[in-house]
Write an enzyme that holds these catalytic residues in place. Sequence first.
Site: not given
Length: 471
Positions: A82, A157, A181
Amino acid sequence: MSDTDLGTMDAGQLRQLFESGAASPLEATRAALERIDRFNASVNAYVVVDREGAEAAAEASTRRWREGRPYSCIDGIPVSLKDLTESRGLPARKGSLTESDAPCERDSPPARMLREAGAVILGKTNTPEFGWKAITDNRVFGATANPWDTGLTPGGSSGGAAVAAALNMGVLHQGGDSGGSIRIPASFCGVFGFKPTFGWVPEWPRSKEASLSHLGPLTRTVADAARMLNVIGRYDYRDPYALRGQPHDWGEELGRGIEGMRIAYSPTLGYARVEPEVAECVRKAACRLADLGAEVEEVDPGFESPIRIFNTLWFTASLALYREHGERQRRLLDPGLVADAKRAEQLSALDMFYALKERARLTERLEHFNQRYHLVMTPSVAVSPFPLNLDVPPYTGMRDWEEWAPFSYPFNLSQQPAASVPCGFTPNGLPVGFQLAGGKHDDARVLRVSHTYLSAFPPRFPDELDLARSG
């Protein structure tokens, strides 16, 4: 064996090919890069692709396998990180115009551990600015699209990671979860996502609200999630919240079945409103778990919505982030993040004190509940995917993402392990997931039930035809 075939395989299948010499890590990496070339323009999951570094790492891994000395069971497996996660030699823009695109000089614990295990880091996946919301768009890289319908959000996210997992643009994908997320985009994209017990996967530098943040995998299979956790789910002294006591083998219970497992099925947690199509998919999954041998009882844990507790912590973290930026940089921040920060200016120290006190009571209630039931089952998300570039579904009157994702953040407040398991599709063909949450350190149990379900009811993943139809 063709590159296309390699591009559809999981880590276990690739390892067998590496061991036999039927395929190499370099071939598997090139297959993953080819899938990125094929799909990423439509979905914007990757924001950095390190082709040169990935091929160099894959060549080194190929030599190790040929010599019979791989570093680990995921040596040569293509992975992603990420874009909030620092990795030496790659930028970490964090979706923010306030951040530099200069390469990082250090590895975060997941990057270091994956590199030392011989995994091939393909690049970085998209996230909203500093991971502040549950959809994936930002003013640096734009929006990430859902692979089942590119006009819709994949959630966030860790939306880039979930999309990469759904399309197998790489095999193992690292996400982060402070309020859902990992689980929210896993549900919206139809993949498996797992948030381990707090502190069992180290994070450094820590996110702004450190006590909510968990790192974990997004994958197509539970076995692959366990393989990734066997590497990143280890102690690192740099994380002040890091704990010891992780399973020696995160996947050791996967084949044990679920007969006698007591599961509390809570369709609403006693307070949430759920789209009927989502609720029906999850209800069917509960019946399937019962058919597989679990003792499933419809019951609520017995607490009111903790949204005020969560928002007190979340908005205060946004305010801290906002105030750490200078006036010029503040104008570059996402307006929604700034709005959250401004709301925290009305909070007092006493508000924070009571939020922490109520958080402790919620955790106590859930831990007591888990003495009667092994796991809690809920929908992962209350709604199905909605249009891109919106923070909330249209025409609902909602203001915050927490309102449409009421099932995930309670288990960040309690710091318990939780997974999103794909369980079918709405009549419109959009994925639905159910959530399984356990008591602290019951991670192996969550993984075991998830694996049993997906072994009996394998998920379907999007492909070029799905992308073409949605486009």
